[in-house]
Structures are given as structure tokens and as C-alpha cells.
Design a protein around this motif. Sequence first.
Motif, PDB file in Angstrom:
ATOM      1  N   GLN A  88      53.548 -18.689  32.615  1.00  0.00           N
ATOM      2  CA  GLN A  88      52.933 -18.183  33.848  1.00  0.00           C
ATOM      3  C   GLN A  88      52.008 -17.003  33.554  1.00  0.00           C
ATOM      4  O   GLN A  88      51.002 -16.820  34.237  1.00  0.00           O
ATOM      5  N   THR A  91      48.722 -18.727  32.813  1.00  0.00           N
ATOM      6  CA  THR A  91      48.066 -19.442  33.921  1.00  0.00           C
ATOM      7  C   THR A  91      47.687 -18.514  35.066  1.00  0.00           C
ATOM      8  O   THR A  91      46.618 -18.668  35.679  1.00  0.00           O
ATOM      9  N   LEU A  92      48.521 -17.533  35.370  1.00  0.00           N
ATOM     10  CA  LEU A  92      48.240 -16.643  36.499  1.00  0.00           C
ATOM     11  C   LEU A  92      47.067 -15.711  36.227  1.00  0.00           C
ATOM     12  O   LEU A  92      46.477 -15.173  37.168  1.00  0.00           O
ATOM     13  N   TRP A 198      46.692 -10.035  38.607  1.00  0.00           N
ATOM     14  CA  TRP A 198      47.414 -10.918  37.693  1.00  0.00           C
ATOM     15  C   TRP A 198      48.852 -10.443  37.472  1.00  0.00           C
ATOM     16  O   TRP A 198      49.830 -11.190  37.670  1.00  0.00           O
ATOM     17  N   VAL A 201      51.228 -10.311  40.718  1.00  0.00           N
ATOM     18  CA  VAL A 201      51.718 -11.628  41.128  1.00  0.00           C
ATOM     19  C   VAL A 201      52.761 -12.128  40.134  1.00  0.00           C
ATOM     20  O   VAL A 201      53.803 -12.663  40.530  1.00  0.00           O
ATOM     21  N   TRP A 202      52.498 -11.935  38.842  1.00  0.00           N
ATOM     22  CA  TRP A 202      53.477 -12.353  37.830  1.00  0.00           C
ATOM     23  C   TRP A 202      54.787 -11.601  37.998  1.00  0.00           C
ATOM     24  O   TRP A 202      55.869 -12.198  37.918  1.00  0.00           O
TER      25      TRP A 202
END
Length: 215
Positions: A88, A91-92, A198, A201-202
Motif C-alpha cells: 500500500q 500504490t497510495l 500519501w 492516508v496510509w
Amino acid sequence: MFDRHIVCTVVWLFLAIGLLAWQGSLRHPAQLWHRLKLRMEHVWLDPRELQVAIGIATIGTVLLAAIGYLSGFCQPGLPPSWGYAASQLVTLFFAPGLLEEMIFRGLLIRSEGEELPSMMAEHGQPLCSRQRPVQSHPPAWQLVLNLVIFVLYHLDVMHSQSFFGDQRFLVMAAVLGLCCQEAVIRTHSLWPGVLMHWLWVWGWLNFGSGDKLFL
């Protein structure tokens, strides 16, 4: 009755196009890419800009954690799989980090005094110049509108899960948007906002039990 997600999609797209039209960007589309290019090329911040970016990131992290955990929207926890958390992290960065910042802070925010490419050419300065124009703080109404567009975007057809309509989530989205737009205005760089978006959110997905909301 109209579907809420469809209405919000139409409204935020209408507002975004209207904002670009007011800026003159629809008549001069090269301005959009020039603006985005300048902000993406400015990777290395000077000491003052770095200090500002760290300050905004610190304040934003404290606010988001306080709102999330004190309201009960976020629940402390660890990622069920560290391997998935690592994937993640990759991708994030691209979405939502880079993609949303390019749209909402790279394209939709225009600082007053920012020269159009045509104006730069008239003064003999090539469009590929790395020199950053002198910019002033954008009008407050433009920043408020940009923030409204960003929040409405999280209620559109691409965000159909019920938690996106939770007022606590929307407040956190507004805080994130506010911090990211202040970062791009004060540093003239897109990258502080990309990194904050980024990693926030992670962190929410892996340490605030955010992943469970998608199940």
C-alpha cells in the motif's frame, strides 16, 4: 429523488470547470500544464520552505489524529499484514497521493501574479524556464471553493462506501485539503502536499483501522 453520489459528481465537476474558466485556463490550456510543471519541478525546498512544510505537516498530523481518535472514527490498531501495508505504501503514493494533488492543488489553485505562458513569451522568457514567477496568496474565496470541490469529490460516484458520507471523515478530508493547499501556496511545490496526503492516508488505513471500513 436524485442519487447523492451523482449529484455530488455533477456539482464538483461543474464547480471545478467554472473555477478554471474564471482563471482563464480554459482559454489558455497551456497555463494549466505550465503551472503544474513549475510546481512539480520544484522538488528541493529551501530552508524556509522546508521549515514551513514541516510545520504544516506537524499541525495537520496532530489535528487529524485528534479528530479521528477522539471522535471514534479511527480505532488504534496495527495492519493485519505488514506485507500488504508495504505494498500500500507504494500504490497510495500514486493514488490518492500524487493523482489527487496534481488535480486539486496542481491544477485548480492559481496564485495571483502567476504569468501566463503567452505573457512570458512576450518578455522573451521561454516556456521551459525553471525560474519560478513571483506569486502572491490566492484570493480566499478561491481557496474555500477549492476546498469545497475537494470535499464534494469524496461524495461522488467513485466514493460509494457509506463511511465517505460520515461527517467525521469529511471534516478530516477538509483538514487534509486545507493543509495540502497551504503547503503548495507557501512552498510553491506540489511535493510536500503529495507526501502528506500519501502518508496520512496510509497511516489511517493501517494504524487507524481504515482498511476495515472497505470490507
